[in-house]
Design a protein around this motif. Structure first.
Motif, short mmCIF file in Angstrom:
data_model
loop_
_atom_site.label_atom_id
_atom_site.label_comp_id
_atom_site.label_asym_id
_atom_site.label_seq_id
_atom_site.Cartn_x
_atom_site.Cartn_y
_atom_site.Cartn_z
N TYR A 1 1.30 -19.43 -4.47
CA TYR A 1 1.43 -19.09 -3.05
C TYR A 1 2.91 -18.97 -2.69
N ALA A 2 3.71 -19.89 -3.21
CA ALA A 2 5.15 -19.86 -2.93
C ALA A 2 5.79 -18.61 -3.52
N LEU A 3 5.40 -18.24 -4.74
CA LEU A 3 5.94 -17.03 -5.35
C LEU A 3 5.60 -15.79 -4.53
N ARG A 4 4.37 -15.75 -4.00
CA ARG A 4 3.96 -14.62 -3.17
C ARG A 4 4.76 -14.60 -1.86
N THR A 5 5.01 -15.78 -1.32
CA THR A 5 5.80 -15.87 -0.08
C THR A 5 7.22 -15.39 -0.29
N VAL A 6 7.83 -15.82 -1.40
CA VAL A 6 9.20 -15.40 -1.70
C VAL A 6 9.24 -13.89 -1.94
N ALA A 7 8.25 -13.38 -2.68
CA ALA A 7 8.21 -11.94 -2.93
C ALA A 7 8.05 -11.15 -1.64
N SER A 8 7.28 -11.69 -0.69
CA SER A 8 7.06 -10.99 0.57
C SER A 8 8.35 -10.81 1.36
N LYS A 9 9.30 -11.71 1.14
CA LYS A 9 10.58 -11.60 1.85
C LYS A 9 11.35 -10.35 1.41
N ALA A 10 11.04 -9.86 0.20
CA ALA A 10 11.73 -8.67 -0.32
C ALA A 10 11.30 -7.41 0.42
N ILE A 11 10.12 -7.43 1.08
CA ILE A 11 9.67 -6.24 1.81
C ILE A 11 9.45 -6.55 3.29
N ALA A 12 9.98 -7.67 3.74
CA ALA A 12 9.80 -8.06 5.14
C ALA A 12 10.33 -6.97 6.07
N GLY A 13 9.48 -6.53 7.00
CA GLY A 13 9.88 -5.52 7.97
C GLY A 13 9.71 -4.10 7.49
N ARG A 14 9.44 -3.91 6.20
CA ARG A 14 9.31 -2.55 5.67
C ARG A 14 7.89 -2.01 5.75
N LEU A 15 6.91 -2.90 5.76
CA LEU A 15 5.51 -2.49 5.81
C LEU A 15 4.76 -3.36 6.81
N PRO A 16 3.72 -2.83 7.46
CA PRO A 16 2.88 -3.66 8.32
C PRO A 16 2.18 -4.74 7.50
N VAL A 17 1.89 -5.86 8.15
CA VAL A 17 1.20 -6.96 7.46
C VAL A 17 -0.15 -6.50 6.92
N GLU A 18 -0.85 -5.66 7.68
CA GLU A 18 -2.16 -5.19 7.24
C GLU A 18 -2.07 -4.41 5.93
N THR A 19 -1.02 -3.61 5.79
CA THR A 19 -0.84 -2.83 4.57
C THR A 19 -0.56 -3.74 3.38
N VAL A 20 0.31 -4.70 3.58
CA VAL A 20 0.64 -5.63 2.50
C VAL A 20 -0.61 -6.41 2.07
N THR A 21 -1.37 -6.89 3.05
CA THR A 21 -2.57 -7.67 2.74
C THR A 21 -3.59 -6.81 2.00
N PHE A 22 -3.78 -5.58 2.46
CA PHE A 22 -4.76 -4.69 1.81
C PHE A 22 -4.42 -4.47 0.34
N TYR A 23 -3.18 -4.12 0.05
CA TYR A 23 -2.82 -3.82 -1.34
C TYR A 23 -2.74 -5.08 -2.19
N ASN A 24 -2.36 -6.20 -1.60
CA ASN A 24 -2.41 -7.46 -2.34
C ASN A 24 -3.84 -7.75 -2.79
N CYS A 25 -4.79 -7.61 -1.86
CA CYS A 25 -6.19 -7.88 -2.18
C CYS A 25 -6.75 -6.85 -3.17
N LEU A 26 -6.35 -5.59 -3.01
CA LEU A 26 -6.84 -4.53 -3.91
C LEU A 26 -6.37 -4.78 -5.34
N VAL A 27 -5.09 -5.08 -5.50
CA VAL A 27 -4.55 -5.36 -6.85
C VAL A 27 -5.21 -6.60 -7.44
N ALA A 28 -5.34 -7.64 -6.62
CA ALA A 28 -5.97 -8.88 -7.10
C ALA A 28 -7.41 -8.62 -7.54
N ALA A 29 -8.13 -7.75 -6.79
CA ALA A 29 -9.52 -7.44 -7.15
C ALA A 29 -9.58 -6.73 -8.51
#
Length: 310
Positions: A168-196
């Protein structure tokens, strides 16, 4: 008393964050009632979440939310971290008590504070080593407390919870690299899609057709605990102070402990309570730092803070 619009907005934010945390606190209860292997549960959680978000993008006419630009590699990396996060979390629920699994996972804020300076160059805060010591002392007590209670394979379960906190911490740190560049919904969708996609081999572990109850439970994990829960959290966190929002997420372990005690009669012993308190203290110290403790000490003893302090 009728509040002004800003006050109502903050109140709504507090309610949304607390509701999201309370929803997440019931995840362990759902997992216990799902008759599937942990990898399959994790697959269905992210799979249904991705489907619900995709339907939302299409039905609301917001197809632009599917665009991710040049952020593909970081989204894939975050998806990998998400898959490992929930895979280990669901194993933890099967191998130890719900309280122990959730409390061990709450080492995540401390892991973020430790990893961020090395991975994204953030400053290492003075209180981080203390927070780390508190959190890991707490994890040790939680594991020992479970063993003293004669529970299930406790150490492995607690280690899975600890792994959850790390990913969870690694995902949080990685999210800081794209903070403000994409909507939260987009990030969540592709995170879940890749994980699936990563977790899809787990489907081979399923024997027979799951029951209607199982389908209802895994759909709820994806639609409510993931898609709706994340929407509530990010919708609320933007209305309140970041530190207040962080503290409100500690509703999650509170709800988890209470529900486990009521439904499964999992009553934590004193070592688990003490260990949990140390883990949460480490997280709070990470969020707030040490300055507020110093100010409190000065005020308790009626002293004047040295000049130059802020």
């Amino acid at each position: 008393m009728k509040g002004s619009p800003p006050e109502l907005s903050r109140l709504r934010g507090y309610v949304q964050v607390a509701a999201a945390a309370a929803t997440w606190g019931s995840v362990g209860i759902f997992v216990r009632f799902i008759d599937l292997p942990p990898p399959a549960i994790a697959f269905f959680r992210v799979g249904f979440a991705a489907l619900v978000l995709a339907a939302y993008f299409l039905l609301s006419g917001r197809r632009e939310l599917f665009r991710f630009g040049r952020n593909g590699p970081i989204l894939v990396l975050m998806g990998i971290f998400l898959a490992m996060d929930w895979l280990l979390f669901f194993y933890a629920f099967r191998l130890t008590t719900i309280a122990s699994a959730v409390l061990a996972a709450y080492t995540a804020p401390v892991f973020v504070a430790v990893l961020a300076p090395f991975l994204i160059g953030e400053r290492l805060e003075p209180g981080t080593p203390v927070a780390l010591a508190l959190a890991f002392s707490g994890v040790a007590l939680v594991a020992l407390g479970d063993a003293a209670g004669g529970g299930t394979p406790n150490l492995v379960g607690v280690l899975c919870g600890l792994g959850t906190g790390l990913f969870y911490a690694l995902r949080t740190v990685a999210s800081k690299a794209i903070a403000g560049r994409l909507p939260v919904e987009t990030v969540t969708f592709y995170n879940c899609l890749v994980a699936a996609v990563i977790l899809s081999p787990a489907l081979t572990q399923i024997s027979g057709v799951p029951s209607a109850q199982t389908w209802a439970l895994v759909f709820t994990l994806g639609a409510v605990h993931t898609a709706l829960g994340i929407g509530l959290y990010y919708g609320g966190i933007g209305r309140v102070k970041a530190q207040s929002g962080a503290i409100l997420t500690y509703v999650e372990p509170l709800v988890a402990v209470i529900l486990a005690a009521l439904i499964f009669k999992e009553i934590p012993g004193w070592m688990i309570y003490l260990g949990g308190a140390l883990i949460l203290a480490g997280g709070i110290l990470t969020v707030f730092g040490t300055a507020w403790v110093e100010r409190l000490v000065w005020r308790l003893f009626g002293l004047t803070e040295p000049s130059g302090r802020r």
